[in-house]
Design an enzyme around this catalytic site. Structure first.
Site, mmCIF file in Angstrom:
data_model
loop_
_atom_site.group_PDB
_atom_site.id
_atom_site.type_symbol
_atom_site.label_atom_id
_atom_site.label_comp_id
_atom_site.label_asym_id
_atom_site.label_seq_id
_atom_site.Cartn_x
_atom_site.Cartn_y
_atom_site.Cartn_z
ATOM 1 N N ASP A 190 65.477 41.891 22.817
ATOM 2 C CA ASP A 190 65.769 42.271 24.195
ATOM 3 C C ASP A 190 66.603 43.548 24.155
ATOM 4 O O ASP A 190 67.226 43.861 23.129
ATOM 5 C CB ASP A 190 66.546 41.142 24.887
ATOM 6 C CG ASP A 190 67.040 41.533 26.264
ATOM 7 O OD1 ASP A 190 66.214 41.946 27.094
ATOM 8 O OD2 ASP A 190 68.256 41.462 26.494
ATOM 9 N N ASP B 149 70.238 37.857 25.304
ATOM 10 C CA ASP B 149 71.601 37.649 25.812
ATOM 11 C C ASP B 149 71.658 36.892 27.124
ATOM 12 O O ASP B 149 72.748 36.627 27.636
ATOM 13 C CB ASP B 149 72.297 39.005 26.018
ATOM 14 C CG ASP B 149 71.806 39.724 27.262
ATOM 15 O OD1 ASP B 149 72.642 40.065 28.121
ATOM 16 O OD2 ASP B 149 70.588 39.941 27.394
ATOM 17 N N ASP C 24 68.593 45.270 27.369
ATOM 18 C CA ASP C 24 69.773 45.333 28.232
ATOM 19 C C ASP C 24 70.721 44.174 27.952
ATOM 20 O O ASP C 24 70.368 43.006 28.139
ATOM 21 C CB ASP C 24 69.361 45.318 29.706
ATOM 22 C CG ASP C 24 68.514 46.535 30.071
ATOM 23 O OD1 ASP C 24 69.035 47.651 29.995
ATOM 24 O OD2 ASP C 24 67.336 46.348 30.408
ATOM 25 N N LYS D 266 59.776 38.116 32.069
ATOM 26 C CA LYS D 266 60.646 37.008 31.705
ATOM 27 C C LYS D 266 61.091 36.295 32.985
ATOM 28 O O LYS D 266 61.327 36.954 33.988
ATOM 29 C CB LYS D 266 61.872 37.528 30.948
ATOM 30 C CG LYS D 266 61.530 38.306 29.671
ATOM 31 C CD LYS D 266 62.785 38.939 29.067
ATOM 32 C CE LYS D 266 62.442 39.860 27.908
ATOM 33 N NZ LYS D 266 63.641 40.505 27.323
#
Length: 237
Positions: A21, A181, A23, A156
């Site tokens: 991922d 995250d 960000d 997602k």
């Protein structure tokens, strides 16, 4: 903190690939997104709390655009095009990333260690291609493929982005490790069938059976990710 050693007796094999991922996992862009959202809504006199912003972390950008446009319509009676909202947010975040990039602790070191070990990596983000490429260019050659949010039918938490990344790399997704995250991203990786390493940042990620969590990427190395791919469990949160 020193990297977590794989459990004694664990296989020394490496993951087929690591799917990152972006960000909040690779780079700390979430504050940029929150600032851009706050500024956009502020033009219409609409407040945007930190808690509301956290609710969008990890979401597909079309979903975020619809939420923000709906919030402005309900609060100020102004009708906005969700796609235009997304475009404005992207421009603002790309400008901020160009001015300063903050890497998440341990991310660059792990990315480089994986490259040295010959483990292919993919960047899998709900940000659009223009922002994804801007970040990928900061680490030339680190990512064999990039899957961006404007290139998948379902973002997602659907599994599509990670399934697409594994397909492009030509690897079995169940032998891959996803690094995420947010709960939304973790759900996407788990739905794809990958082994997921959760690294909570702004939003807590609850414990769950079979879920791997670490407080920081400084705690892991390629061998530890290989152990995860082979079925070992790790939770230091």
């Amino acid at each position: 903190m020193s990297p977590v050693e794989p459990p004694r007796g664990a296989p020394l094999e490496l993951p087929a690939a690591v799917l990152w991922d972006m960000d909040g996992t690779l780079v700390d862009t979430e504050p940029h997104w929150i600032a851009a959202e706050t500024a956009l809504l502020g033009r219409y006199g609409v407040p945007w709390t930190h808690e509301q912003a956290l609710g969008l972390v990890g979401s597909a950008l079309p979903d975020s655009g619809r939420v923000l446009a709906g919030h402005v319509r309900e609060s100020a009676g102004v009708v906005l095009d969700p796609a235009a909202v997304v475009a404005e947010l992207l421009d603002a975040v790309i400008e901020r990333v160009g001015a300063a990039v903050v890497w998440r602790p341990g991310a660059l070191e792990l990315l480089r260690a994986l490259g040295a070990a010959g483990v292919p990596c993919a960047l899998v983000t709900m940000s659009y291609r223009n922002l994804a490429d801007a970040v990928a260019r900061l680490v030339p050659g680190a990512f064999a493929v990039v899957v961006a949010g404007d290139e998948v039918a379902r973002g997602k938490p659907a599994p599509d982005p990670y399934l697409r990344a594994a397909e492009l790399l030509g690897v079995d997704v169940t032998r891959c490790v996803v690094v995420e995250d947010s709960p939304t991203g973790v759900a996407s990786g788990e739905a794809a069938g990958a082994r997921v390493l959760a690294v909570p940042h702004l939003v807590p990620i609850p414990a769950a059976p079979g879920r791997n969590r670490v407080a920081s990427l400084t705690e892991v190395d390629p061998a530890a990710l290989g152990a995860l791919a082979a079925g070992e469990l790790l939770d230091t949160v």
